[in-house]
Design an enzyme around this catalytic site. Structure first.
Site, mmCIF file in Angstrom:
data_model
loop_
_atom_site.group_PDB
_atom_site.id
_atom_site.type_symbol
_atom_site.label_atom_id
_atom_site.label_comp_id
_atom_site.label_asym_id
_atom_site.label_seq_id
_atom_site.Cartn_x
_atom_site.Cartn_y
_atom_site.Cartn_z
ATOM 1 N N TYR A 18 0.841 -1.202 0.000
ATOM 2 C CA TYR A 18 0.000 0.000 0.000
ATOM 3 C C TYR A 18 0.874 1.249 0.000
ATOM 4 O O TYR A 18 0.651 2.178 -0.792
ATOM 5 C CB TYR A 18 -0.928 -0.010 1.218
ATOM 6 C CG TYR A 18 -1.901 1.141 1.251
ATOM 7 C CD1 TYR A 18 -3.135 1.051 0.632
ATOM 8 C CD2 TYR A 18 -1.573 2.336 1.895
ATOM 9 C CE1 TYR A 18 -4.026 2.108 0.653
ATOM 10 C CE2 TYR A 18 -2.448 3.398 1.918
ATOM 11 C CZ TYR A 18 -3.677 3.282 1.298
ATOM 12 O OH TYR A 18 -4.557 4.334 1.310
ATOM 13 N N HIS A 22 1.280 4.110 -3.084
ATOM 14 C CA HIS A 22 0.993 5.523 -2.863
ATOM 15 C C HIS A 22 2.231 6.397 -3.030
ATOM 16 O O HIS A 22 2.113 7.569 -3.393
ATOM 17 C CB HIS A 22 0.325 5.733 -1.505
ATOM 18 C CG HIS A 22 -1.146 5.471 -1.551
ATOM 19 N ND1 HIS A 22 -1.667 4.198 -1.582
ATOM 20 C CD2 HIS A 22 -2.197 6.318 -1.615
ATOM 21 C CE1 HIS A 22 -2.982 4.277 -1.652
ATOM 22 N NE2 HIS A 22 -3.332 5.545 -1.678
ATOM 23 N N TYR A 41 -4.749 16.356 1.668
ATOM 24 C CA TYR A 41 -5.266 14.985 1.791
ATOM 25 C C TYR A 41 -4.197 14.124 2.467
ATOM 26 O O TYR A 41 -3.087 14.008 1.970
ATOM 27 C CB TYR A 41 -5.583 14.486 0.388
ATOM 28 C CG TYR A 41 -6.252 13.133 0.247
ATOM 29 C CD1 TYR A 41 -6.603 12.343 1.332
ATOM 30 C CD2 TYR A 41 -6.537 12.641 -1.017
ATOM 31 C CE1 TYR A 41 -7.219 11.130 1.166
ATOM 32 C CE2 TYR A 41 -7.149 11.413 -1.198
ATOM 33 C CZ TYR A 41 -7.487 10.658 -0.097
ATOM 34 O OH TYR A 41 -8.091 9.449 -0.271
ATOM 35 N N TRP A 77 -7.373 3.335 -10.726
ATOM 36 C CA TRP A 77 -6.663 3.292 -9.436
ATOM 37 C C TRP A 77 -7.369 2.331 -8.492
ATOM 38 O O TRP A 77 -6.738 1.499 -7.848
ATOM 39 C CB TRP A 77 -6.584 4.693 -8.829
ATOM 40 C CG TRP A 77 -5.873 4.719 -7.507
ATOM 41 C CD1 TRP A 77 -6.435 4.717 -6.271
ATOM 42 C CD2 TRP A 77 -4.459 4.715 -7.300
ATOM 43 N NE1 TRP A 77 -5.473 4.723 -5.295
ATOM 44 C CE2 TRP A 77 -4.241 4.725 -5.900
ATOM 45 C CE3 TRP A 77 -3.359 4.710 -8.139
ATOM 46 C CZ2 TRP A 77 -2.972 4.740 -5.335
ATOM 47 C CZ3 TRP A 77 -2.090 4.724 -7.580
ATOM 48 C CH2 TRP A 77 -1.907 4.730 -6.194
ATOM 49 N N TRP A 78 -8.691 2.431 -8.411
ATOM 50 C CA TRP A 78 -9.445 1.530 -7.543
ATOM 51 C C TRP A 78 -9.242 0.083 -7.974
ATOM 52 O O TRP A 78 -9.064 -0.792 -7.120
ATOM 53 C CB TRP A 78 -10.927 1.874 -7.565
ATOM 54 C CG TRP A 78 -11.292 3.129 -6.837
ATOM 55 C CD1 TRP A 78 -10.513 3.858 -5.979
ATOM 56 C CD2 TRP A 78 -12.544 3.799 -6.886
ATOM 57 N NE1 TRP A 78 -11.198 4.943 -5.506
ATOM 58 C CE2 TRP A 78 -12.449 4.930 -6.044
ATOM 59 C CE3 TRP A 78 -13.725 3.561 -7.568
ATOM 60 C CZ2 TRP A 78 -13.508 5.821 -5.864
ATOM 61 C CZ3 TRP A 78 -14.778 4.438 -7.388
ATOM 62 C CH2 TRP A 78 -14.665 5.562 -6.537
#
Length: 105
Positions: A18, A22, A41, A77-78
């Site tokens: 993860y 990112h 964010y 992306w999802w």
């Protein structure tokens, strides 16, 4: 500016992947998120529960987790992240909005 906070669920053993994904977030995804009015964010990881806690500032009533009009960049992306997170049938992350109870500016 509205703040939106939410939690998501990371699959056990996927923490490093993860973070790696990112760290290499696509420039076009970053640009698209900003164009949608999202700024400042952050995503935090609770190591004990594998819960991801996110907060973002939004200058509109929508946020990056809005699934009503998903653009192709976000969908890609999802789809790429679906193997390491708990997701809905459309591969959007399972997102639980959190109510703000206190804010100090």
């Amino acid at each position: 500016m509205k703040r939106f906070a939410f939690k998501m669920y990371l699959k056990k053993g996927c923490e490093e992947e993860y973070a790696k994904r990112h760290a290499a977030i696509w420039p076009e995804l970053k640009q698209m998120i900003k164009e949608q009015g999202v700024s400042d964010y952050s995503i935090f990881w609770d190591k004990d529960t594998n819960i991801l806690f996110a907060v973002q500032k939004c200058d509109k009533d929508t946020n990056s987790q809005d699934t009503t009009n998903v653009d192709p960049i976000t969908q890609r992306w999802w789809d790429m992240m679906a193997d390491i997170m708990e997701v809905n049938p459309d591969n959007s992350p399972v997102t639980i909005p959190l109510e703000e109870l206190f804010y100090l500016e």
